[in-house]
Design a protein around this motif. Sequence first.
Motif, PDB file in Angstrom:
ATOM      1  N   ALA A  23      34.214  40.949  87.445  1.00  0.00           N
ATOM      2  CA  ALA A  23      33.944  40.204  88.674  1.00  0.00           C
ATOM      3  C   ALA A  23      32.709  40.768  89.368  1.00  0.00           C
ATOM      4  O   ALA A  23      31.866  40.011  89.863  1.00  0.00           O
ATOM      5  CB  ALA A  23      35.152  40.254  89.609  1.00  0.00           C
ATOM      6  N   SER A  24      32.584  42.091  89.404  1.00  0.00           N
ATOM      7  CA  SER A  24      31.414  42.719  90.026  1.00  0.00           C
ATOM      8  C   SER A  24      30.134  42.307  89.310  1.00  0.00           C
ATOM      9  O   SER A  24      29.126  41.989  89.941  1.00  0.00           O
ATOM     10  CB  SER A  24      31.557  44.246  89.998  1.00  0.00           C
ATOM     11  OG  SER A  24      32.643  44.667  90.791  1.00  0.00           O
ATOM     12  N   GLU A  25      30.184  42.304  87.987  1.00  0.00           N
ATOM     13  CA  GLU A  25      29.006  41.960  87.194  1.00  0.00           C
ATOM     14  C   GLU A  25      28.642  40.483  87.341  1.00  0.00           C
ATOM     15  O   GLU A  25      27.488  40.136  87.600  1.00  0.00           O
ATOM     16  CB  GLU A  25      29.274  42.282  85.727  1.00  0.00           C
ATOM     17  CG  GLU A  25      28.100  42.013  84.823  1.00  0.00           C
ATOM     18  CD  GLU A  25      28.418  42.332  83.372  1.00  0.00           C
ATOM     19  OE1 GLU A  25      27.920  41.591  82.507  1.00  0.00           O
ATOM     20  OE2 GLU A  25      29.157  43.298  83.119  1.00  0.00           O
ATOM     21  N   VAL A  26      29.607  39.610  87.197  1.00  0.00           N
ATOM     22  CA  VAL A  26      29.356  38.169  87.207  1.00  0.00           C
ATOM     23  C   VAL A  26      28.913  37.694  88.589  1.00  0.00           C
ATOM     24  O   VAL A  26      28.009  36.869  88.713  1.00  0.00           O
ATOM     25  CB  VAL A  26      30.623  37.393  86.752  1.00  0.00           C
ATOM     26  CG1 VAL A  26      30.487  35.909  87.011  1.00  0.00           C
ATOM     27  CG2 VAL A  26      30.892  37.656  85.281  1.00  0.00           C
ATOM     28  N   LEU A  27      29.526  38.224  89.631  1.00  0.00           N
ATOM     29  CA  LEU A  27      29.230  37.762  90.985  1.00  0.00           C
ATOM     30  C   LEU A  27      28.129  38.567  91.668  1.00  0.00           C
ATOM     31  O   LEU A  27      27.705  38.227  92.769  1.00  0.00           O
ATOM     32  CB  LEU A  27      30.499  37.780  91.837  1.00  0.00           C
ATOM     33  CG  LEU A  27      31.609  36.852  91.323  1.00  0.00           C
ATOM     34  CD1 LEU A  27      32.887  37.039  92.127  1.00  0.00           C
ATOM     35  CD2 LEU A  27      31.162  35.397  91.368  1.00  0.00           C
ATOM     36  N   GLY A  28      27.669  39.625  91.023  1.00  0.00           N
ATOM     37  CA  GLY A  28      26.578  40.423  91.586  1.00  0.00           C
ATOM     38  C   GLY A  28      26.959  41.114  92.878  1.00  0.00           C
ATOM     39  O   GLY A  28      26.126  41.326  93.746  1.00  0.00           O
ATOM     40  N   GLN A  29      28.203  41.444  93.008  1.00  0.00           N
ATOM     41  CA  GLN A  29      28.707  42.114  94.202  1.00  0.00           C
ATOM     42  C   GLN A  29      29.685  43.183  93.739  1.00  0.00           C
ATOM     43  O   GLN A  29      30.428  42.983  92.790  1.00  0.00           O
ATOM     44  CB  GLN A  29      29.419  41.093  95.106  1.00  0.00           C
ATOM     45  CG  GLN A  29      29.976  41.664  96.378  1.00  0.00           C
ATOM     46  CD  GLN A  29      30.665  40.592  97.206  1.00  0.00           C
ATOM     47  OE1 GLN A  29      30.511  39.403  96.964  1.00  0.00           O
ATOM     48  NE2 GLN A  29      31.427  41.024  98.179  1.00  0.00           N
TER      49      GLN A  29
END
Length: 56
Positions: free
Chosen positions: A42-48
């Motif tokens: 989720a961190s990687e895909v959403l850039g957060q």
Amino acid sequence: MQDRVTFSENTGIAQEVLVFSDFITSGYDDVDDVLRPIYEEASEVLGQEFPYPGDE
């Protein structure tokens, strides 16, 4: 055990087949193996950054 007896009587399913799986009787599963990759993806895909609980 009484729940198993009552369920068996109500459904007609033999008590002998109402047993816990090996997974359940083994104790527990380490949810970290499942949840940590979700937070990382989720961190990687959403850039957060979504810190894993307990790592903050």
